[in-house]
Write a protein that holds these residues in place. Structure first.
Motif, PDB file in Angstrom:
ATOM      1  N   ALA A  17     120.039 -10.160  32.249  1.00 52.49           N
ATOM      2  CA  ALA A  17     119.112 -10.751  31.280  1.00 52.49           C
ATOM      3  C   ALA A  17     118.081  -9.733  30.815  1.00 52.49           C
ATOM      4  CB  ALA A  17     118.425 -11.965  31.899  1.00 52.49           C
ATOM      5  N   ASP A  18     117.585  -8.916  31.732  1.00 54.71           N
ATOM      6  CA  ASP A  18     116.527  -7.960  31.386  1.00 54.71           C
ATOM      7  C   ASP A  18     117.057  -6.749  30.639  1.00 54.71           C
ATOM      8  OD1 ASP A  18     114.660  -9.586  32.555  1.00 54.71           O
ATOM      9  OD2 ASP A  18     114.514  -8.458  34.429  1.00 54.71           O
ATOM     10  N   ALA A  60     123.604 -13.461  25.604  1.00 56.51           N
ATOM     11  CA  ALA A  60     122.523 -14.397  25.304  1.00 56.51           C
ATOM     12  C   ALA A  60     122.528 -15.483  26.365  1.00 56.51           C
ATOM     13  CB  ALA A  60     122.714 -15.005  23.914  1.00 56.51           C
ATOM     14  N   LEU A  61     121.351 -15.956  26.742  1.00 60.27           N
ATOM     15  CA  LEU A  61     121.245 -16.998  27.755  1.00 60.27           C
ATOM     16  C   LEU A  61     121.322 -18.368  27.109  1.00 60.27           C
ATOM     17  CD1 LEU A  61     118.340 -15.659  30.021  1.00 60.27           C
ATOM     18  CD2 LEU A  61     120.798 -15.335  30.294  1.00 60.27           C
ATOM     19  N   THR A  62     121.940 -19.293  27.814  1.00 57.80           N
ATOM     20  CA  THR A  62     121.902 -20.693  27.405  1.00 57.80           C
ATOM     21  C   THR A  62     120.536 -21.268  27.781  1.00 57.80           C
ATOM     22  OG1 THR A  62     122.740 -21.462  29.527  1.00 57.80           O
ATOM     23  CG2 THR A  62     124.382 -20.892  27.842  1.00 57.80           C
ATOM     24  N   ALA A  63     120.303 -22.510  27.408  1.00 54.92           N
ATOM     25  CA  ALA A  63     119.039 -23.162  27.778  1.00 54.92           C
ATOM     26  C   ALA A  63     118.898 -23.231  29.294  1.00 54.92           C
ATOM     27  CB  ALA A  63     118.972 -24.562  27.169  1.00 54.92           C
ATOM     28  N   GLU A  64     120.022 -23.525  29.973  1.00 58.19           N
ATOM     29  CA  GLU A  64     119.991 -23.568  31.440  1.00 58.19           C
ATOM     30  C   GLU A  64     119.740 -22.170  32.025  1.00 58.19           C
ATOM     31  OE1 GLU A  64     122.333 -24.833  29.556  1.00 58.19           O
ATOM     32  OE2 GLU A  64     122.285 -27.009  29.921  1.00 58.19           O
ATOM     33  N   ASP A  66     117.995 -19.759  30.589  1.00 59.77           N
ATOM     34  CA  ASP A  66     116.561 -19.481  30.411  1.00 59.77           C
ATOM     35  C   ASP A  66     115.739 -20.136  31.510  1.00 59.77           C
ATOM     36  OD1 ASP A  66     116.220 -17.772  28.234  1.00 59.77           O
ATOM     37  OD2 ASP A  66     116.570 -19.389  26.805  1.00 59.77           O
ATOM     38  N   GLN A  67     116.095 -21.357  31.845  1.00 62.09           N
ATOM     39  CA  GLN A  67     115.348 -22.071  32.871  1.00 62.09           C
ATOM     40  C   GLN A  67     115.520 -21.410  34.241  1.00 62.09           C
ATOM     41  OE1 GLN A  67     116.428 -26.206  33.196  1.00 62.09           O
ATOM     42  NE2 GLN A  67     114.583 -26.734  34.346  1.00 62.09           N
ATOM     43  N   LEU A  69     116.206 -18.291  34.829  1.00 59.87           N
ATOM     44  CA  LEU A  69     115.709 -16.922  34.874  1.00 59.87           C
ATOM     45  C   LEU A  69     114.312 -16.832  35.499  1.00 59.87           C
ATOM     46  CD1 LEU A  69     116.150 -13.966  34.176  1.00 59.87           C
ATOM     47  CD2 LEU A  69     115.222 -14.424  31.891  1.00 59.87           C
TER      48      LEU A  69
END
Length: 304
Positions: A17-18, A60-64, A66-67, A69
């Motif tokens: 992610a980073d 790219a991250l999904t909404a889940e 992001d949560q 992370l």
């Protein structure tokens, strides 16, 4: 059965992610791309969620995702902090805390207990002496963190508390009613001259019943109702009490409880110990031991 998140997989997830991609994350983690991809897949399967949006080019991250992370970053950071604290040589060794006899209670046992829990590889040594002796050791660099009881403050110190000095005797004792008033003080006690001067100004005759460097000898004499002494409010042992003299004895002045931390102290553990001392004095309301000590004069340390 509770499920556990894989710390290695979480670390890979944070790195991807980073860094913005599996390739870069693999380089940062010194792993192969396939290993990182496998860990991400394992993490998603364990949660039953899709964390990465693979329909686009790049990562790219999904909404889940992001949560997760935010949690993953905290968990990895806490893991690394714990490992570092338990294994780093930075948190090995010993630190000395100097505290006058009369203010060891009610705070210092809690401070030492919390420090030992946070830094189990550090050894905290309590040095209990009179203020003048602690000041001398501090000036010579032999004790880097000290508390003192003073009416002033030296350069580099900070005031933690301003506490009245009060007359103390045996529970239900009558020694304070007899003249000449018999006193019990150590030769090095910083309160001795204050008490003697106050009695002289009030014209009350007195005699020194005990002159010793042993606090036990003084406490034994006072508890036997053969003499009286003076302590900061809230610090007397449970077998003594504040004397209800109703003005028959002169009022005594307040004293600062000061903290001194040597400029040569640079270790995180030592500075953390000083912070624990500050916190104990600045937030007494949340500390049940303080309320007990101030009302019943019972120095009972908190058991967190």
């Amino acid at each position: 059965m509770p499920r556990n998140l894989d710390m290695t997989a979480l670390r890979s997830f944070v790195a991807v992610a980073d860094s913005g991609g599996v390739t870069r994350a693999a380089g940062l983690l010194n792993l192969t791309q396939s290993a990182v991809s496998m860990q991400l897949k394992r993490l998603e399967e364990g949660l039953g969620l899709s964390l990465m949006d693979r329909s686009r080019r790049g990562i790219a991250l999904t909404a889940e995702g992001d949560q997760l992370l935010a949690y993953a970053r905290r968990m990895v950071s806490l893991n690394d902090e714990a490992i570092g604290r338990m294994t780093s040589q930075e948190f090995e060794g010993e630190v000395m805390l100097g505290v006058p006899h009369d203010i060891v209670y009610p705070f210092i046992p809690q401070v030492l207990q919390k420090f030992a829990a946070a830094y189990p590889r550090m050894r905290a040594n309590l040095l209990s002496l009179y203020t003048r002796q602690l000041q001398d050791l501090y000036r010579r660099g032999q004790c880097g963190i000290i508390l003192t009881t003073e009416q002033e403050i030296m350069e580099g110190g900070e005031v933690l508390s301003d506490t009245p000095l009060s007359w103390v005797g045996a529970r239900g004792g009558q020694a304070w009613r007899r003249l000449p008033l018999r006193l019990a003080f150590a030769r090095s006690c910083i309160f001795r001259s204050e008490v003697v001067d106050a009695l002289d100004r009030a014209g009350i005759p007195w005699e020194m019943a005990v002159e010793a460097e042993s606090e036990r000898a003084i406490e034994a004499t006072v508890s036997a109702d053969l003499a009286i002494t003076a302590d900061l409010e809230g610090t007397a042992p449970p077998f003594l009490e504040r004397i209800p003299h109703g003005g028959a004895l002169p009022e005594l002045r307040s004293y600062h409880i000061n903290l001194y931390v040597s400029e040569v102290i640079r270790g995180k553990a030592e500075l953390a110990l000083a912070d624990l001392v500050r916190e104990a004095y600045r937030n007494p309301v949340t500390n049940p031991a303080v309320n007990t000590a101030q009302t019943d004069l019972l120095p009972v340390p908190e058991n967190p």
